[in-house]
Motif scaffolding. Sequence first.
Motif, mmCIF file in Angstrom:
data_model
loop_
_atom_site.group_PDB
_atom_site.id
_atom_site.type_symbol
_atom_site.label_atom_id
_atom_site.label_comp_id
_atom_site.label_asym_id
_atom_site.label_seq_id
_atom_site.Cartn_x
_atom_site.Cartn_y
_atom_site.Cartn_z
ATOM 1 N N UNK A 5 42.200 42.775 0.071
ATOM 2 C CA UNK A 5 41.144 41.991 0.738
ATOM 3 C C UNK A 5 39.848 41.724 -0.238
ATOM 4 N N UNK A 6 39.497 42.996 -1.000
ATOM 5 C CA UNK A 6 38.446 42.970 -1.846
ATOM 6 C C UNK A 6 38.392 41.897 -2.997
ATOM 7 N N UNK A 7 39.811 41.911 -3.440
ATOM 8 C CA UNK A 7 39.968 40.844 -4.318
ATOM 9 C C UNK A 7 39.839 39.296 -3.954
ATOM 10 N N UNK A 8 40.479 39.143 -2.880
ATOM 11 C CA UNK A 8 40.168 37.784 -2.405
ATOM 12 C C UNK A 8 38.805 37.444 -2.022
ATOM 13 N N UNK A 9 37.988 38.641 -1.535
ATOM 14 C CA UNK A 9 36.713 38.350 -1.411
ATOM 15 C C UNK A 9 35.791 38.033 -2.622
ATOM 16 N N UNK A 10 36.213 38.713 -3.491
ATOM 17 C CA UNK A 10 35.340 38.504 -4.664
ATOM 18 C C UNK A 10 35.544 37.089 -5.409
ATOM 19 N N UNK A 230 48.701 30.858 11.903
ATOM 20 C CA UNK A 230 47.113 30.692 12.158
ATOM 21 C C UNK A 230 46.470 30.602 10.513
ATOM 22 N N UNK A 231 47.357 30.401 9.583
ATOM 23 C CA UNK A 231 46.503 30.130 8.306
ATOM 24 C C UNK A 231 45.776 31.227 7.949
ATOM 25 N N UNK A 232 46.147 31.725 6.578
ATOM 26 C CA UNK A 232 45.654 32.899 6.015
ATOM 27 C C UNK A 232 44.896 32.587 4.564
ATOM 28 N N UNK A 233 45.418 31.334 4.017
ATOM 29 C CA UNK A 233 45.138 31.379 2.667
ATOM 30 C C UNK A 233 43.707 30.796 2.505
ATOM 31 N N UNK A 234 42.912 31.332 1.388
ATOM 32 C CA UNK A 234 41.630 30.700 0.941
ATOM 33 C C UNK A 234 41.380 29.393 1.066
ATOM 34 N N UNK A 235 40.284 28.756 1.285
ATOM 35 C CA UNK A 235 39.969 27.329 1.072
ATOM 36 C C UNK A 235 40.614 26.601 2.060
ATOM 37 N N UNK A 236 40.783 25.360 1.752
ATOM 38 C CA UNK A 236 41.671 24.245 2.798
ATOM 39 C C UNK A 236 42.981 24.029 2.185
ATOM 40 N N UNK A 237 43.950 24.525 3.321
ATOM 41 C CA UNK A 237 45.244 24.241 2.787
ATOM 42 C C UNK A 237 45.963 23.867 4.050
ATOM 43 N N UNK A 238 47.410 23.373 4.030
ATOM 44 C CA UNK A 238 48.338 23.337 5.030
ATOM 45 C C UNK A 238 49.511 22.659 4.830
ATOM 46 N N UNK A 239 50.145 22.258 5.722
ATOM 47 C CA UNK A 239 51.690 21.758 5.839
ATOM 48 C C UNK A 239 51.763 20.819 6.718
ATOM 49 N N UNK A 240 52.211 19.775 6.511
ATOM 50 C CA UNK A 240 52.519 18.388 7.295
ATOM 51 C C UNK A 240 54.057 18.200 7.348
ATOM 52 N N UNK A 241 54.679 18.046 8.359
ATOM 53 C CA UNK A 241 56.164 17.855 8.587
ATOM 54 C C UNK A 241 56.367 16.609 9.419
ATOM 55 N N UNK A 242 57.191 15.884 9.009
ATOM 56 C CA UNK A 242 57.740 14.628 9.758
ATOM 57 C C UNK A 242 59.170 14.802 9.822
ATOM 58 N N UNK A 259 39.454 28.464 5.062
ATOM 59 C CA UNK A 259 39.045 29.694 5.154
ATOM 60 C C UNK A 259 38.002 30.439 4.418
ATOM 61 N N UNK A 260 37.057 30.694 4.526
ATOM 62 C CA UNK A 260 35.563 31.309 3.658
ATOM 63 C C UNK A 260 35.310 32.995 3.900
ATOM 64 N N UNK A 261 34.347 33.037 3.466
ATOM 65 C CA UNK A 261 34.138 34.490 3.519
ATOM 66 C C UNK A 261 33.655 35.088 4.865
ATOM 67 N N UNK A 262 33.205 33.925 5.791
ATOM 68 C CA UNK A 262 32.624 34.244 6.942
ATOM 69 C C UNK A 262 33.452 34.061 8.270
ATOM 70 N N UNK A 318 35.854 34.725 13.139
ATOM 71 C CA UNK A 318 34.436 34.873 12.612
ATOM 72 C C UNK A 318 34.713 36.275 12.092
ATOM 73 N N UNK A 319 34.265 36.512 10.755
ATOM 74 C CA UNK A 319 34.287 37.821 10.140
ATOM 75 C C UNK A 319 33.062 38.271 10.507
ATOM 76 N N UNK A 320 32.642 39.158 11.304
ATOM 77 C CA UNK A 320 31.163 39.402 11.430
ATOM 78 C C UNK A 320 30.592 40.197 10.598
ATOM 79 N N UNK A 321 31.581 41.173 10.101
ATOM 80 C CA UNK A 321 31.095 41.932 8.875
ATOM 81 C C UNK A 321 32.619 42.644 8.354
ATOM 82 N N UNK A 322 32.539 43.295 7.529
ATOM 83 C CA UNK A 322 33.536 43.945 6.918
ATOM 84 C C UNK A 322 34.622 44.694 7.731
#
Length: 814
Positions: A5-10, A230-242, A259-262, A318-322
Amino acid sequence: MKNLTSTITLFLLCFSLLGYAQQGKTKLKVTGKVIEKISKQPLEYATITLKNTSNPKMIAGGVTNDKGEFAVDVTSGTYDIIVEFISFKSTEIKQKNITDNLSLGTIGLAEDAAQLNEVVVRAEKTTVDIKLDKKVYNVGSDLMVKGGTVSDVLDNIPSVSVDAEGTVSLRGNENVRILIDGRPSNAINITEALRLIPADAIEKVEVVTNPSARYDAEGGGGLLNIILKKGKNQGFNGTIIANTGYPDNHGLSGTLNYKTEKFNLFTTQGYSNRNSPGNAFNNSKNLNEDGTTLNYLYENRENDRYSNGYNGTAGIEWFINKSTSWSNSINYRKSNGDNTDNVFQNNYDSNFIYQYTRNRINEEDSDSENIEFASNFIKNFKKEGHKLSFDISISNNDDKNTALITDTATNTSTVALDNTINNQNQKRNLFVVDYVLPLGKGQQLEAGYRGDFTNLTTDYRVENDGVVNPDFTNTLEYKEKINAIYTQYGIKVNKLSMLFGLRFEDSNIDINQLVTSDFNNKKYNNFFPSAFFTYELSDMSSTSLSYSRRIQRPRGRMLNPFSNLSSNINIFVGNPDLDPSFTDAIDWGYIKRWEKITLNTSLYVNKTTDVFQFARRESGDFVNGVPLIISSPINIGEEYRTGFEFTLNYSPYKWWKLNSNFNFFAVQTRGDFTYTDFNGNKVVQNFDNDATSWSTRLTSKITLPAKIDWQTNMSYNGPQANAQGKRLGVFAMNLAFSKDILKDKGTLAFNVSDVFNSRKMISETFLKRQTSYSEMQWRERQFTLSFTYRFNKPKNEREKPKKNMNEGEMEYQG
């Protein structure tokens, strides 16, 4: 890697911090490439972090691309450089003085065996995480479910099977509780709901054969918890399937998150257009009182089920705090369709000479709409594992169903018209509080409350040629109020883990027939103890022993005495006087791992009182000389179920993976059904029965040249006898192929479901005045082609699983 978690936050902070720290300074570029040390393959999404030793607030970083390459902008200075990838040992370069552009060359990372035990790898096969009171199946790149639904996923999981009607069973037991994201499904018809949610929306499925006190006591055969993505990766990402297929199976779905820090924004959207043609026949011989033949009736049925479905979820975390987070989401499902049920009844006399044909056409239109709001608040305290969580779910579900039944016969010019209207509305509110308190090394105390409040109203009306038929018209009101509290204590001493729990549930249920003014209230409260013992025999093997007490409450169709008119000679009638059944379950398990083989075995014994059975009896009425048969659920005495199960995973080569599952069980039923027949006579029907059955499943996945994956699934469900006949064995096979394209960002998959068109429900029934043989196929063989595209997201994600509202128990690695 110990603090992901710390690594991703940094990493997230680097962009904002650099904006302030680097104003007016010359930017230098640090480049390099990260590979897997043994295979030399590039590692995409490895993390590079640079910390300025003289100013700890100055942090820079980045991630590798699909070639394993990275480029990070920094200002001149001395840095500690850390290169990390989940489940690999990190590499650190201390006190690196950077005064000019710098190339670090190729950096090789080695897998960390210890961390491999901590993470779930969603790779080329479904992986299994063994915990103290459940198994978690992480749905990976299972080719069979591309373009499919949740029902298709469940039918591919060991220990779980889905029959021709969509009924889900666990180790051969249909009394299964199905949860979605830890909550009871808010759908009125859970079978149809599972066919609406796209398979690609599933993150994992928790299979709990013997649930602890934390879970609902509902489900005598265990429970399945379906966790949605529910999507866990940082930034904007995704998967589309047809996908597209034949018979019609067209769909488009996508999972996106930012996903961002907050905060974390996530959504899953899916639309489908399907046709599920099916067929059935029922050949009956009717008998006289003396056992001689009265006549024959051969009934053939063809179904065309067209449906359009939309399923959408959107939410924000919403990540209110750590230590505190708050998630809110809205799920909306809507479907509509039409089902044409064309039934031909060919009538023959006692010498099997053709007499006439009756044709019943049931043209059914359905419309379902469901909306649910869910909220989850989690507070983590300073001590690791110390947690408080609140969950709220509020939902409303409307199902509307209308049908026009046309009845004609070749021996008459009369045309009968029946209109049926079935409107159902269900409101459900769920409130959950869970508290986890670590007491010391290897000890943990849990407690919680769950309030589940449901109000289901079923308005069913039948009109015969415009005139209301009172025999099949009623408004049923079902109100269920269940309050539960639980506590459990876990302790681990050396290699022995123990978990003791006690749950108390207070049930208050109203079953009101408004048209007939028949009001019933059932109140009962019960204790549900549970105990689990697990012993680690070695680093590669464990054994466990568990006990729990469960309940199965009758609901919906099983209670409604006015529920079905699809056939004029075989009528299903619910029983509002049904009582709940109770199950005591004991399970012994053993798991052993070798280099290429994993073996998981289980012995189980279940005792159920007031078990449900479906009884068929004559009504005394005849339709053109054919006796009208009524089928109803009843409570009988006791059922003893004992069984043995094993699951075997074997990887003989890197390019070939095998998975097999075998389950054998014996069922002993003891009980009588007493009723008064149409002549006023008291009839005692004995349901004593001893039966055995077994099922097996084999999955093979082979990587062919050109990196084409080939998957084969074969299953067989053995025959099983009951008090009024038997169900025959059924074999089925699926095939699938897939190929990664577009630099592994896209995947083409083709699958064939039910290759031999053999997945059917086949049964024989023996009554006093009727014998019959029937086959029913809900969905015929299907071909599906799908395309998956991933952006800003690796194909094989390696990440620590996130706790949800039903997790938090002490775990062990088997």
